[in-house]
Design an enzyme around this catalytic site. Structure first.
Site, short mmCIF file in Angstrom:
data_model
loop_
_atom_site.label_atom_id
_atom_site.label_comp_id
_atom_site.label_asym_id
_atom_site.label_seq_id
_atom_site.Cartn_x
_atom_site.Cartn_y
_atom_site.Cartn_z
N ASP A 50 0.67 -1.14 -0.11
CA ASP A 50 0.10 0.02 0.05
C ASP A 50 0.84 1.24 -0.13
O ASP A 50 0.26 2.31 0.30
CB ASP A 50 -0.82 -0.14 1.27
N LYS A 101 1.15 4.68 -8.83
CA LYS A 101 1.40 6.02 -9.50
C LYS A 101 2.90 5.93 -10.24
O LYS A 101 2.75 6.58 -11.42
CB LYS A 101 1.51 7.27 -8.44
N GLY A 116 -3.61 -4.59 -4.75
CA GLY A 116 -4.51 -3.66 -5.04
C GLY A 116 -3.96 -2.37 -4.77
O GLY A 116 -3.08 -2.00 -4.00
N HIS A 117 -3.90 -1.49 -5.88
CA HIS A 117 -3.73 -0.10 -5.84
C HIS A 117 -4.52 0.61 -6.83
O HIS A 117 -5.20 -0.02 -7.67
CB HIS A 117 -2.11 0.14 -6.30
N THR A 132 -6.24 -11.71 2.92
CA THR A 132 -7.38 -10.91 2.24
C THR A 132 -8.61 -12.02 1.91
O THR A 132 -9.62 -11.47 1.59
CB THR A 132 -6.94 -10.40 0.97
N ASN A 137 2.41 -6.29 -3.42
CA ASN A 137 2.93 -6.41 -2.07
C ASN A 137 3.86 -5.55 -1.69
O ASN A 137 4.16 -4.57 -2.17
CB ASN A 137 2.72 -7.94 -1.55
N THR A 140 -8.01 -3.77 -1.51
CA THR A 140 -8.77 -4.98 -1.99
C THR A 140 -9.76 -5.33 -0.98
O THR A 140 -10.77 -5.88 -1.14
CB THR A 140 -7.54 -5.85 -1.82
N THR A 141 -9.35 -4.92 0.35
CA THR A 141 -10.20 -5.46 1.41
C THR A 141 -11.30 -4.37 2.13
O THR A 141 -12.31 -4.87 2.76
CB THR A 141 -9.64 -6.08 2.70
#
Length: 424
Positions: free
Chosen positions: A13, A18, A40-41, A130, A220, A296-297
């Site tokens: 995270d 970007k 997830g991003h 997750t 990750n 994601t969560t």
């Protein structure tokens, strides 16, 4: 082939999307090396926000070919759902630029069911996964009973292996909330849809060997690495430099830069040790101002101060040639900012550049901090380094010195795509 690798240097995270988005504008090839749809991003491209999980974020560039590599695990329904969502938001033709290694493994709904059962069985020692089935899928891979993406195309082999997998889990857990025949039926349709996406990875790279700019997108982060992270509170793949080289069979001499992405403070989702975590007003402020919720969560991220011990450890393993410091603007309203610089173990040992392998010991360290003055002014959207407040520049330069001179080349100053300082 000139390769740039982007890696998370904390617990994920950090905002890798970007810098990947920015670099992908010049890339001709973008690859994912590890993980699955647990990653997830978010990327803000123009005025549109895109969420990425299993797909490489190079898809935002219409000139970039994208590969989900051999070290990944692929949940096929999520692959197609994510592609559809991207195209619905205007990324036309994205599907034609998305490919999957035939040596990647298939993450089934079965794995998600098993993931929940395994977490439940741990009771108070939950890892905090997750729930996407990533761990069980990698376990099947390591136990040599997993199903590879290429095997989907062989209907007989695929169905036999999936039924065998289901029978094994039923023998272990009893009746499952899962219908193997329904999944097999769904894959009859997926099989036809997957044909243009599945590639022999070696042949794929040979085809693109003259790629002038290859971008490898880490998922990750190092502290979630199966070998080097805060085990057992980790993911189930190799998330560092070594994992990327192995999964994509990269020639190490082709690597021109290794970019470590690091947040200006520290966050973590799920369970596990977190020495600089702030269970106080400062932590709550970081969480609220930073909008720290998992892509994601949706879970709240735990928040704490920047940790140089962890970053030195991460640097020793991943060998960053430059850093991207993200979310500097979140610190704008702090009177003072703390940085963790050393740990003291229960036996009195002082650590500055490594962490204990035992998570229980890491949980018990005393943290030594230095306190730096805040800047109490707005950095949101600043584009030039010299326009940052003096104390913000001092904060960045302190990190550079303490990391042995690794340059902070990019600095994130907001959520928009162009909210980034690029230092030459």
């Amino acid at each position: 082939m000139a390769v740039t690798i982007v890696l998370g240097s904390q617990w994920g995270d950090e905002g890798k999307g970007k810098i990947t988005d920015m670099l992908s504008q010049e890339a001709t090839l973008c690859c994912r090396a590890a993980g699955g749809h647990n990653a997830g991003h978010t990327i803000v491209h123009g005025n549109v926000t895109y969420d990425f999980h299993i797909l490489p974020s190079g898809l935002v560039s219409d000139k970039c070919i994208n590969l989900i590599g051999a070290g990944t695990v692929v949940h096929v329904p999520s692959f197609f759902k994510e592609l559809a969502a991207l195209e619905a938001k205007g990324l036309k033709g994205a599907a034609a630029r998305a490919f999957i290694s035939d040596r990647a493994h298939v993450c089934f709904d079965l794995h998600s069911v098993v993931d929940g059962l395994e977490e439940k069985g741990l009771g108070g020692r939950k890892v905090g996964t997750t729930g996407k089935g990533i761990g069980p899928c990698y376990s099947d891979k390591a136990s040599r009973r997993g199903v590879r993406v290429g095997e989907i195309l062989d209907e007989e082999v695929f169905e036999r292996k999936l039924r065998t997998l289901h029978a094994g889990y039923t023998a272990r857990f009893g009746q499952l909330d899962y219908d193997v025949e329904e999944e097999i039926a769904r894959f009859k349709e997926y099989r036809k849809l997957l044909v243009p996406h599945i590639v022999d990875q070696l042949a794929f790279f040979n085809k693109h060997k003259d790629s002038s700019n290859t971008l490898v997108e880490g998922a990750n982060a190092l502290l979630l690495d199966l070998d080097h992270g805060t085990y057992p509170f980790v993911t189930s793949s190799s998330t560092g430099l070594g994992g990327a080289v192995q999964a994509l069979h990269l020639n190490p001499t082709s690597i021109k830069s290794i970019i470590g992405v690091v947040k200006a403070y520290t966050t973590r989702v799920g369970s596990g040790p977190f020495p600089s975590e702030q269970l106080n007003e400062a932590g709550e402020k970081l969480q609220k101002v930073g909008r720290e919720f998992g892509v994601t969560t949706g879970r709240k991220r735990r928040c704490g101060w920047f940790d140089l011990v962890l970053l030195r450890y991460s640097q020793s393993i991943n060998h960053y040639t430059a850093l991207n410091l993200t979310k500097l603007d979140i610190l704008d309203d702090f009177d003072e900012i703390k940085v963790a610089v050393a740990y003291t173990l229960p036996d009195g040992t002082r650590l500055e550049n490594t962490i204990p392998a035992d998570a229980e010991v890491l949980n018990k360290v005393d943290v030594e901090y230095v306190t730096l003055p805040g800047w109490k002014s707005n950095t949101m959207g600043v584009k030039k380094y010299e326009d940052l407040p003096e104390n913000a520049r001092k904060y960045i330069e302190y990190i550079e010195r303490e990391l042995g001179g690794v340059p902070v080349k990019w600095i994130g100053t907001g959520p928009a795509r162009d909210d980034m300082i690029c230092r030459e």
